[in-house]
Design a protein around this motif. Sequence first.
Motif, short mmCIF file in Angstrom:
data_model
loop_
_atom_site.label_atom_id
_atom_site.label_comp_id
_atom_site.label_asym_id
_atom_site.label_seq_id
_atom_site.Cartn_x
_atom_site.Cartn_y
_atom_site.Cartn_z
N CYS A 108 0.79 -1.24 0.00
CA CYS A 108 0.00 0.00 0.00
C CYS A 108 0.83 1.29 0.00
CB CYS A 108 -0.94 0.03 1.20
SG CYS A 108 -0.13 0.36 2.78
N SER A 109 1.99 1.28 0.56
CA SER A 109 2.91 2.43 0.67
C SER A 109 2.46 3.49 1.67
CB SER A 109 3.21 3.08 -0.69
OG SER A 109 2.21 4.01 -1.06
N THR A 110 1.37 3.26 2.39
CA THR A 110 0.92 4.27 3.35
C THR A 110 1.70 4.21 4.68
OG1 THR A 110 -0.85 2.86 4.20
CG2 THR A 110 -1.40 4.38 2.40
N CYS A 111 2.70 3.35 4.73
CA CYS A 111 3.60 3.31 5.90
C CYS A 111 4.94 3.95 5.56
CB CYS A 111 3.79 1.88 6.37
SG CYS A 111 4.70 0.89 5.16
N HIS A 112 5.00 4.64 4.42
CA HIS A 112 6.25 5.25 3.96
C HIS A 112 6.78 6.27 4.96
CE1 HIS A 112 7.94 8.76 1.51
NE2 HIS A 112 8.91 7.88 1.57
N ALA A 113 8.09 6.27 5.16
CA ALA A 113 8.76 7.29 5.97
C ALA A 113 10.20 7.38 5.50
CB ALA A 113 8.70 6.95 7.44
N VAL A 114 10.85 8.47 5.89
CA VAL A 114 12.24 8.70 5.51
C VAL A 114 13.11 8.40 6.73
CG1 VAL A 114 13.91 10.42 4.74
CG2 VAL A 114 11.61 10.39 3.77
N VAL A 115 14.06 7.51 6.55
CA VAL A 115 14.91 7.05 7.65
C VAL A 115 16.17 7.90 7.72
CG1 VAL A 115 16.17 5.08 8.60
CG2 VAL A 115 14.00 4.70 7.41
N ALA A 116 16.46 8.43 8.91
CA ALA A 116 17.65 9.27 9.08
C ALA A 116 18.91 8.40 9.16
CB ALA A 116 17.49 10.08 10.38
N GLU A 117 20.04 9.03 8.93
CA GLU A 117 21.33 8.37 9.14
C GLU A 117 21.66 8.41 10.62
OE1 GLU A 117 22.77 6.55 7.17
OE2 GLU A 117 22.25 7.22 5.16
N PRO A 118 22.43 7.46 11.13
CA PRO A 118 23.11 6.38 10.40
C PRO A 118 22.25 5.14 10.16
CG PRO A 118 23.68 6.21 12.70
CD PRO A 118 22.77 7.42 12.58
N PRO A 122 18.42 -4.86 17.97
CA PRO A 122 19.13 -4.02 18.94
C PRO A 122 19.95 -2.91 18.27
CG PRO A 122 19.32 -6.32 19.55
CD PRO A 122 18.65 -6.29 18.19
N LYS A 123 20.49 -3.17 17.10
CA LYS A 123 21.29 -2.16 16.40
C LYS A 123 20.49 -0.95 15.99
CE LYS A 123 25.16 -4.47 14.17
NZ LYS A 123 25.73 -4.84 12.87
N LEU A 124 19.19 -1.10 15.87
CA LEU A 124 18.35 0.01 15.42
C LEU A 124 17.79 0.84 16.58
CD1 LEU A 124 16.37 -1.62 12.47
CD2 LEU A 124 18.39 -0.17 12.35
N ASP A 125 18.27 0.57 17.79
CA ASP A 125 17.78 1.33 18.95
C ASP A 125 18.01 2.82 18.73
OD1 ASP A 125 16.74 1.87 21.46
OD2 ASP A 125 18.70 1.69 22.43
N GLY A 126 16.96 3.60 18.86
CA GLY A 126 17.06 5.04 18.69
C GLY A 126 16.83 5.51 17.25
N ILE A 127 16.44 4.60 16.38
CA ILE A 127 16.22 4.95 14.96
C ILE A 127 15.27 6.14 14.85
CG2 ILE A 127 14.36 3.24 14.73
CD1 ILE A 127 15.22 2.82 11.83
N VAL A 128 15.62 7.07 13.95
CA VAL A 128 14.82 8.27 13.72
C VAL A 128 14.17 8.15 12.35
CG1 VAL A 128 14.85 10.78 13.44
CG2 VAL A 128 16.31 9.70 15.17
N VAL A 129 12.85 8.21 12.32
CA VAL A 129 12.13 8.16 11.05
C VAL A 129 11.27 9.41 10.89
CG1 VAL A 129 12.13 5.65 10.95
CG2 VAL A 129 10.18 6.81 11.91
N HIS A 130 11.34 10.00 9.72
CA HIS A 130 10.58 11.21 9.42
C HIS A 130 9.31 10.83 8.69
CE1 HIS A 130 13.77 14.18 10.44
NE2 HIS A 130 14.53 13.11 10.28
N VAL A 131 8.18 11.15 9.31
CA VAL A 131 6.89 10.94 8.67
C VAL A 131 6.76 11.98 7.56
CG1 VAL A 131 4.40 10.93 9.04
CG2 VAL A 131 5.93 10.07 10.82
N VAL A 132 6.28 11.54 6.41
CA VAL A 132 6.24 12.42 5.25
C VAL A 132 4.81 12.83 4.97
CG1 VAL A 132 6.78 12.61 2.80
CG2 VAL A 132 8.25 11.27 4.30
N GLU A 133 4.64 14.13 4.76
CA GLU A 133 3.31 14.64 4.41
C GLU A 133 3.00 14.24 2.98
OE1 GLU A 133 1.31 18.62 6.22
OE2 GLU A 133 3.31 18.72 5.37
N GLU A 134 1.84 13.66 2.80
CA GLU A 134 1.48 13.25 1.45
C GLU A 134 1.14 14.49 0.63
OE1 GLU A 134 -2.03 10.59 -0.04
OE2 GLU A 134 -0.85 9.50 1.46
N GLU A 135 1.62 14.52 -0.62
CA GLU A 135 1.30 15.65 -1.48
C GLU A 135 -0.18 15.63 -1.81
OE1 GLU A 135 3.87 15.46 -4.87
OE2 GLU A 135 5.65 15.83 -3.66
N PRO A 136 -0.85 16.79 -1.70
CA PRO A 136 -2.28 16.81 -1.99
C PRO A 136 -2.54 16.31 -3.41
CG PRO A 136 -1.51 18.96 -1.22
CD PRO A 136 -0.31 18.09 -1.38
N GLY A 137 -3.51 15.42 -3.51
CA GLY A 137 -3.89 14.95 -4.83
C GLY A 137 -2.94 13.95 -5.44
#
Length: 111
Positions: free
Chosen positions: A46-56, A92-107
Motif C-alpha cells: 500500500c505504501s501508506t507506511c512510507h517514511a524517511v529514515v535518518a542516518e546512520p 538491537p542495532k536500530l535502537d534510537g532509529i529516527v524516522v521522518h513521517v512524510v506529508e502526502e502531497e495533496p492529490g
Amino acid sequence: MPKVVFVQPDGSRETHQAPCGHSVMDCAVDNGVAGIAAQCGGGCTCSTCHAVVAEPWFSELGAPVGDEADILEFVPERRASSRLTCQVVLTPKLDGIVVHVVEEEPGSGSG
Ligand code: FES
C-alpha cells in the motif's frame, strides 16, 4: 526494547518502544503515530507506511529491495532514504532509529 523516534512534518517528535522483531510500522500503529496509516497491515502493497529514515540508520538498513523498491517507485514523496516502515524490522542495532513521517502531497492519489 529498541526505541523509535518519529518526527512529524512540523518537527514535533515522539518516542516509542517496540520489541525486536516488530516493525517500525507496528510501533507506529500500536502507538497511534499520525501519518503512518499502514492500510495493508504490513503486506508491502500500500505504501501508506512510507517514511524517511535518518542516518546512520538508513545505512545500517540498506536500500529497499524487491517488492518494497518497486512500490516506492510510485511514491511521489519518495526521498533517497525512504523506506516502507513495515519492512523495517527492529533489532538491537536500530535502537534510537529516527524516522521522518512524510506529508502526502495533496492529490497524489496514493492509498
Ligand atoms: Fe502497507 Fe507497509 S503497511 S506497505
